[in-house]
Scaffold this active site. Structure first.
Site, short mmCIF file in Angstrom:
data_model
loop_
_atom_site.label_atom_id
_atom_site.label_comp_id
_atom_site.label_asym_id
_atom_site.label_seq_id
_atom_site.Cartn_x
_atom_site.Cartn_y
_atom_site.Cartn_z
N GLU A 1 0.69 -1.36 0.04
CA GLU A 1 0.02 0.26 0.02
C GLU A 1 0.78 1.34 -0.04
O GLU A 1 1.96 1.12 0.32
CB GLU A 1 -1.03 0.22 1.30
N SER B 1 -4.71 -11.86 1.17
CA SER B 1 -5.18 -13.12 1.08
C SER B 1 -6.52 -13.37 2.02
O SER B 1 -6.81 -12.20 2.52
CB SER B 1 -4.08 -14.35 1.42
N1 HPA Z 1 0.62 -4.85 3.22
C1 HPA Z 1 0.11 -6.13 2.43
N2 HPA Z 1 0.15 -7.44 2.49
C2 HPA Z 1 1.18 -7.67 3.47
C3 HPA Z 1 1.81 -6.78 4.11
C4 HPA Z 1 1.66 -5.16 4.15
O1 HPA Z 1 1.96 -4.42 4.63
N3 HPA Z 1 2.92 -7.49 5.02
C5 HPA Z 1 2.67 -8.72 4.60
N4 HPA Z 1 1.50 -8.88 3.64
#
Ligand code: HPA
Length: 271
Positions: free
Chosen positions: A188, A207
């Protein structure tokens, strides 16, 4: 010839699993996410470990850090556990049905309880990377559903409060969190992290929400567990990397396996 339906695919996969493992039915299924894969060593005695590609509809995992096998285990109390080490993520581009095929296969293999684990980023700066949390609810921001047709599935208690109570009793250290699923595979932006927090999310990942919905549709009771691998973008100094996510998993490994084993024992004892 038209594509076989997801239900037929799942039934064929369950038949493959029964044939390849010699185990007609499983009781509990566990999907292993980032950081959880070595937990499998703590869960019981391995009966069979099958390369995912040998089972209808599964593919070897595209992600480093995700095991590419389906493993049949038996616990000390005789519970049959099916460990799905090969998760297909929505971002791989194979569609939502492929993403939830593991869950539907588990249901077709007789499973009643679906445990979904993942690695997730924290939207709340006070969360501690390396710790695990029970998912209490989710926000699905993938803009898709695994359910097709006029099937109006109730998600009020999707992450079963009964199973959460059982898990908390044997793992009181677990926090609780609302999980937000985005499609990824990019992480993000800091502005998105602030927005997701404002929307009511505690953790973010790529997920679980779609799988949980499919599990509920298939009549399974769902438990969700997140390992907090990092603070979300903008909440920590520096950039995010998949390497960091894997390393957080590595350092938490020693606690996650025994934790999952305790939770499974508690669920089996109550069923
Ligand atoms: N964002 C999205 N998915 C993730 C993150 C994250 O910060 N850390 C582990 N999976």
């Amino acid at each position: 010839m038209s594509e076989p339906s997801p239900t037929h695919q799942a039934a064929a996969a369950a038949a493959d699993i029964a044939r390849l493992t010699g185990v007609a039915e499983h009781d509990i299924a566990v999907t292993l996410g980032s950081g959880w894969k070595t937990a499998v060593e703590h869960l019981g005695t391995t009966v069979a470990d099958i390369p995912a590609a040998e089972v209808t509809g599964f593919r070897a995992s595209a992600v480093q850090g995700h095991a590419g096998t389906l493993r049949s285990l038996v616990t000390e109390d005789g519970t049959r556990v099916l460990v799905l080490g090969a998760r297909t993520h929505f971002y791989e581009g194979h569609g939502v049905a492929a993403t939830v095929h593991g869950v539907r296969t588990a249901a077709a293999a007789g499973v009643k309880t679906m445990i979904l684990t993942n690695g997730a980023g924290a939207l709340d700066p006070d969360r501690i990377p390396g710790t695990a949390a029970l998912i209490t609810d989710h926000i699905n921001l993938t803009a898709v559903s695994p359910v097709t047709g006029a099937r109006f599935i109730d998600l009020t208690d999707l992450y079963s409060s009964r199973l959460r109570t059982l898990a908390h009793a044997v793992a009181p250290e677990l926090g609780e969190a609302v999980y937000v699923q985005l499609t990824g595979p990019h992480y993000e932006t800091p502005a998105e992290v602030r927005m997701l927090r404002g929307l009511g999310g505690d953790l973010v990942g790529m997920s679980t929400a779609l799988e949980a919905i499919a599990a509920r549709e298939a009549g399974l009771e769902v438990l969700g567990l997140s390992l907090i691998t990092n603070l979300g973008a903008g909440l920590q100094s520096g950039a995010l990397s998949h390497q960091e996510v894997l390393e957080a998993g590595k350092s938490a490994e020693a606690t996650l396996g025994p934790l999952l084993a305790r939770v499974i024992r508690a669920i089996a004892a109550d069923s």
